[in-house]
Write an enzyme that holds these catalytic residues in place. Structure first.
Site, PDB file in Angstrom:
ATOM      1  N   ASP A   1       0.811  -1.220   0.000  1.00 33.00           N
ATOM      2  CA  ASP A   1       0.000   0.000   0.000  1.00 33.00           C
ATOM      3  C   ASP A   1       0.845   1.270   0.000  1.00 33.00           C
ATOM      4  O   ASP A   1       0.305   2.361  -0.037  1.00 33.00           O
ATOM      5  CB  ASP A   1      -0.941   0.024   1.209  1.00 33.00           C
ATOM      6  CG  ASP A   1      -2.267  -0.657   0.895  1.00 33.00           C
ATOM      7  OD1 ASP A   1      -2.388  -1.194  -0.224  1.00 33.00           O
ATOM      8  OD2 ASP A   1      -3.164  -0.656   1.748  1.00 33.00           O
TER       9      ASP A   1
ATOM     10  N   GLY B   1      -6.335  20.067 -34.292  1.00 33.74           N
ATOM     11  CA  GLY B   1      -7.590  19.485 -34.756  1.00 33.74           C
ATOM     12  C   GLY B   1      -7.854  19.873 -36.205  1.00 33.74           C
ATOM     13  O   GLY B   1      -8.187  19.044 -37.045  1.00 33.74           O
ATOM     14  N   MET B   2      -7.627  21.131 -36.503  1.00 33.19           N
ATOM     15  CA  MET B   2      -7.856  21.655 -37.845  1.00 33.19           C
ATOM     16  C   MET B   2      -6.929  20.985 -38.854  1.00 33.19           C
ATOM     17  O   MET B   2      -7.347  20.561 -39.929  1.00 33.19           O
ATOM     18  CB  MET B   2      -7.583  23.164 -37.810  1.00 33.19           C
ATOM     19  CG  MET B   2      -7.718  23.842 -39.129  1.00 33.19           C
ATOM     20  SD  MET B   2      -9.439  24.100 -39.480  1.00 33.19           S
ATOM     21  CE  MET B   2      -9.567  25.822 -39.053  1.00 33.19           C
TER      22      MET B   2
ATOM     23  N   ASP C   1      -6.097  35.601 -35.469  1.00 34.75           N
ATOM     24  CA  ASP C   1      -5.984  34.152 -35.343  1.00 34.75           C
ATOM     25  C   ASP C   1      -7.107  33.568 -34.524  1.00 34.75           C
ATOM     26  O   ASP C   1      -7.634  32.510 -34.803  1.00 34.75           O
ATOM     27  CB  ASP C   1      -4.657  33.823 -34.654  1.00 34.75           C
ATOM     28  CG  ASP C   1      -3.750  33.043 -35.565  1.00 34.75           C
ATOM     29  OD1 ASP C   1      -4.201  32.726 -36.689  1.00 34.75           O
ATOM     30  OD2 ASP C   1      -2.619  32.770 -35.175  1.00 34.75           O
TER      31      ASP C   1
END
Lengths: 507, 444
Positions: free
Chosen positions: A36, A429-430, A294
């Protein structure tokens, strides 16, 4: 019983240990079975600590089960007292010890008679509180104990400092970017000409606790840990506190203005407006960045945010009020913070999720298909599976979220860091999306780059090849084929693979 | 095979000590990590608390994200106080697992908590097995009794009681009933299974099956009098179960770790089956030759095992054969009978190499060990991650012991992997040393 694959917050004793090991010269003794003490591994690995983690186990084994711990816990406390000479030994119960129902308090009382160190039993119930709640309670318990002690021997610093000063309550180890946040807070307070009286518990010694009351006020930068302590100090020492988290331009300004109001009430004629204005417009880049062309691309983009209460609220507000991103769902696994969470955030997101079930979070993300996710490591993996980019904004985290370089989330530099994080998540992502439309520039197929195609792979060998991790599979395939060619074998069987391995040609 | 107790008191033999048991190791439930991958049609349900879950999720790192076939049955307060019925709760969860994953077998891993509240897993399992139609195997891999790799031992011991019992069914005529078969026990990656099987095949010995096999449905049939042999040093309960409950004959031998161990293992098995082993010495020699580049680096270096996975004695024996010296072999638990062959080989190896005999410390005390390490200043400490970074900061080379558990280390060819692991910390030559930066701990 609950079927669980993953949990966001750890068990109670982890919280207690995080507090204990954040202080200097405090030793924690866990009443726990073998194995533990995994906390030591986490602290040593994730935080790359150079020192041995001051946590030992008083091991619960069969004998303890049969006869009780008897003298074992006491012996262990005394032993650590001699070996390490800590200021405080904190006896930490675990899930195991809480069902054994031994009278640990009695052990503590007896051990403290013979040891130089103070001895305390962490007052947490494994089945009722999680890691964060336990950390909050343990911190309060330690602070309370030492303030009472200081009052008794009249060593308490009850007179306020001459100049405005502050205590920072709650930052402790294994927290998300905690060290960087502390540095940033130090800088912020220096700019505001406010002395930092103490930072508790990270890096503090027990001795510093009696100095707590001399500060003018307290701040609790992370909602989950420190609030109980701040409330205790407010009630007993009349110390006001601020629990706003200075993450993001707007909230940092908010935080500074609250300090301003507070100091004014205490008779200080301060005006931080100019500082806020200058920092926001020119020192920090993120306000201008949000305004720049941007960031127009981000307008109307969708996101899901999930994490602890502090970071989810902060990031959601940034996304919504600073970047113009639509937050479809903001959620937290910190169930006890539900009321506060809803109140803080309902304006900034379309839906709220309070859960500690990662499957539910995953399902919701899959259904909503946001352009980006901001969450914990679990959401990052959900994102990977669904091909949605994810920025990690909250614990639980991996080792890569303990960066060496300066990465605060708080204050003005923090807002720069977050702006980069958010923007990079969306651009990636783009980019991905564009790649998909135009067929991509990278193929994962391994057969295209082989030396020759005349080799025939037997099914069995090919299956074995498939088992080899993807990132080296191509190389190994080539090597086996080369090996086969050299040895004039035109059929690759399992035997050929193993012969190749033996010849040392696999890698 | 067994070491005579009397001969141990002699100063030329190994010294055995036992300390306080205050050491760091992994919880034995970690065995699900490699066993669920090994047994492809299984599902492992760990019945425990958040503490167990937290350990698994952190110790197994990224594996957890790969939709593993294991899960926690997380006990809540109502379970502990028996407000909920264990049987009903387990039935609910296992029905769900059956529906979602359709495994051929479900393993229940008992934990400290199920021990303390005395949850009758062995009692509930057969009932539920009938209702669900899925075999349920109960293994008590808890931290009260066991350390790390012993978890596998509890699972295999539980399997050993029942697997492949029907010896009379569908006689394909492939095996004659009078000659005893050979079954190997110990979970190793499939390529190791293939490799070790091949080695024995060279000498005309067919391995009839492995415990565990790739799939639960492919487990071998086991008859009384069949021969069994272990590949891992931590499987003493499994060995005992196979001998006592299944009336098998145990081939006690050193373990096939390192070329010397592998040779001794093959030799021993062959001797039991009365098969000569021509060319085996050459085979070993060739294996050593392939390791020469590592040996150059390792010769004369000293090692200290803090102890946490029970592989220590086999590894130490191999390292000594490599020309290293071993100060101390810490080990969680030592079964002198099951490891008898290995201990004998260790002693023999030390004499052969002209090096001192190491001290074997059972249930070590990490604090005391750190003091001994400070005094001895070994070239390499093999230890858990809790101590690795702090030791490195004090200028002591370390190797993380858990890596031996997760690497392929058995057989002739994999010896290279072991040496690769321990060479890294010794090889890691950076220019920092020349600049005098050895200590990262104290301000000078």
């Amino acid at each position: 019983m609950k079927l669980a694959y993953w949990m966001y917050a750890g068990p109670a004793h982890i919280g207690t240990l995080r507090i204990a090991t954040s202080f200097r010269k405090v030793h924690a003794i866990m009443h726990a079975p073998l194995g533990d003490d995994y906390f030591n591994v986490m602290r040593s690995m994730l935080e790359r600590k150079r020192d041995f983690t001051p946590v030992t186990a008083s091991v619960v084994d069969r004998h303890v089960l049969a006869r009780g711990s008897q003298e074992k816990v006491i012996q262990n406390i005394k032993r650590k007292d001699k070996e390490e000479q800590p200021d405080l030994v904190l006896l930490t119960p675990t899930c195991t010890s809480s069902i054994l129902q031994e009278d640990l308090q009695n052990f503590v009382n007896r051990a403290s008679q013979d040891s130089k160190a103070d001895v305390l039993l962490a007052d947490v119930n494994h089945y009722r509180v999680n890691e964060l709640q336990a950390a909050d309670r343990t911190l309060e318990q330690v602070i309370k104990f030492y303030l009472e002690k200081a009052e008794k021997d009249n060593s308490i610093f009850s007179k306020k400092t001459e100049k405005p000063s502050v205590n920072i309550l709650g930052p402790c180890n294994l927290g998300f970017h905690v060290h960087h946040d502390i540095a940033e807070l130090k800088r912020l307070f220096k700019d505001l000409s406010i002395t930092i009286n103490t930072i508790i518990p990270e890096g503090a010694s027990i001795d510093e606790l009696k100095k707590l009351p001399q500060a003018w006020f307290n701040i609790v930068p992370y909602r989950e840990v420190g609030l109980l302590s701040a409330q205790h100090l407010e009630k007993n020492y009349d110390m006001p506190f601020i629990s706003t988290t200075p993450i993001g331009i707007v909230e940092t300004a908010n935080f500074i203005r609250q300090i301003q109001t507070l100091l004014k009430q205490l008779g200080q004629n301060v005006n931080f407006e100019k500082y806020i204005d200058l920092q926001t417009r020119f020192v920090s880049q993120s306000a201008w960045f949000s305004r720049s062309i941007d960031c127009q691309n981000l307008a109307g983009k969708t996101a899901v945010v999930f994490g602890d209460a502090t970071h989810t609220v902060a990031i959601t507000k940034i996304l919504s009020q600073e970047m113009g991103v639509r937050v479809l769902v903001a959620g937290t696994y910190c169930k006890p913070e539900e009321i506060w969470f809803r109140k803080e955030i309902s304006k900034y997101c379309e839906d709220i999720l309070i859960t500690d079930d990662h499957n539910l979070v995953g399902d919701i993300i899959a259904k909503l298909e946001p352009s980006a996710i901001f969450g914990t490591q679990m959401e990052r993996h959900i994102g990977k599976r669904l091909n949605i980019p994810c920025g990690v904004i909250s614990a639980p985290v991996h080792i890569q979220n303990f960066p060496l370089s300066y990465r605060p989330f708080m204050g003005y530099e923090g807002s720069n860091q977050i702006a980069d994080l958010i923007y990079n998540s969306f651009t990636l992502g783009m980019e991905d999306h564009l790649l998909e439309i135009f067929g991509g520039h990278d193929t994962k197929d391994i057969s295209s780059s082989t030396l020759s195609n005349e080799n025939i792979w037997e099914i069995e060998a090919e299956n074995e090849l498939k088992r080899i991790p993807g990132f080296v599979r191509g190389k190994i395939k080539r090597n086996v084929e080369k090996f086969a060619k050299i040895n004039n074998l035109n059929k690759i069987t399992l035997d050929v693979m193993h012969a190749c391995k033996e010849a040392g040609n696999m890698q | 095979m067994n070491i005579e107790q009397g001969s141990l008191i002699n100063s030329n033999s190994i010294t055995f000590e036992c300390e306080t048991g205050n050491y760091h190791t992994f919880c034995p439930i970690s065995c699900v990590a490699w066993l669920y991958q090994k047994i492809e049609d299984s599902f492992f349900l760990v019945i425990g608390t958040k503490t167990c879950g937290y350990f698994l999720q952190n110790a197994l790192g990224v594996m957890i994200f790969a939709e593993p076939r294991y899960a926690m049955a997380e006990l809540e307060e109502a379970d502990i106080s028996a407000h909920l019925n264990d049987y009903m709760e387990l039935k609910r969860l296992c029905t769900l697992i059956k529906k979602d994953r359709n495994p051929s077998v479900i393993f229940w891993i008992g934990t400290c908590t199920t021990e303390i509240i005395k949850m009758d897993l062995e009692g509930i399992a057969p009932k539920l097995e009938n209702e669900l139609g899925v075999p349920i195997i109960v293994a008590r891999a808890n931290g009260l009794d066991y350390a790390f790799t012993q978890g596998e031992d509890t699972v295999l011991a539980a399997l050993a009681q029942t697997f492949g019992k029907k010896s009379t069914t569908s006689d394909n005529g492939t095996k004659s009933e009078n000659t005893p078969n050979l079954v190997i026990f110990g979970s190793v990656p499939n390529s190791v299974v293939y490799e070790l099987g091949n080695e024995l095949k060279t000498y005309g010995i067919e391995i009839k099956g492995w415990l565990p096999a790739k799939r639960y449905t492919e487990f071998p049939i086991l008859n009384e009098k069949d021969f069994v042999c272990g590949v891992n040093p931590y499987l003493s309960r499994t060995a005992t179960t196979l001998m006592r409950r299944r009336k098998c004959q145990l081939i006690g031998s050193p373990f096939p770790i390192g070329p010397d161990g592998t040779k001794a293992w093959i030799e021993k098995i062959c001797s039991v089956f009365n098969k000569p082993t021509p060319g085996l010495n050459d085979r070993e020699e060739k294996a050593w030759k392939n390791l020469e580049s590592y040996l150059k680096l390792l010769r004369g270096k000293s090692v200290f095992f803090m102890g946490d996975n029970l592989l220590e004695i086999s590894l130490a024996r191999f390292f000594i054969k490599c020309g290293m010296s071993v100060y101390e072999i810490g080990i969680p638990y030592l079964d002198k009978r099951y490891q008898g062959g290995e201990l004998a080989l260790l002693e023999k190896t030390c004499k052969e190499m002209g090096t001192f005999l190491p001290v074997i410390v059972e249930k070590p005390d990490n604090y005391n060990q750190l003091n001994r390490i400070k005094d001895l200043h070994p070239d390499l400490v093999i230890t858990g991650m809790a101590h690795a970074n702090p030791l490195e900061a004090r200028g002591i080379n370390t190797k993380w012991s858990v890596e031996f558990t997760f690497s392929q280390i058995h057989g002739f060819t994999n010896a290279k992997n072991i040496l690769e692991l321990i060479s890294k910390p010794l090889q890691r030559q950076t220019t920092f040393k020349e600049l005098g930066w050895k200590n990262y701990h104290t301000l000078v």
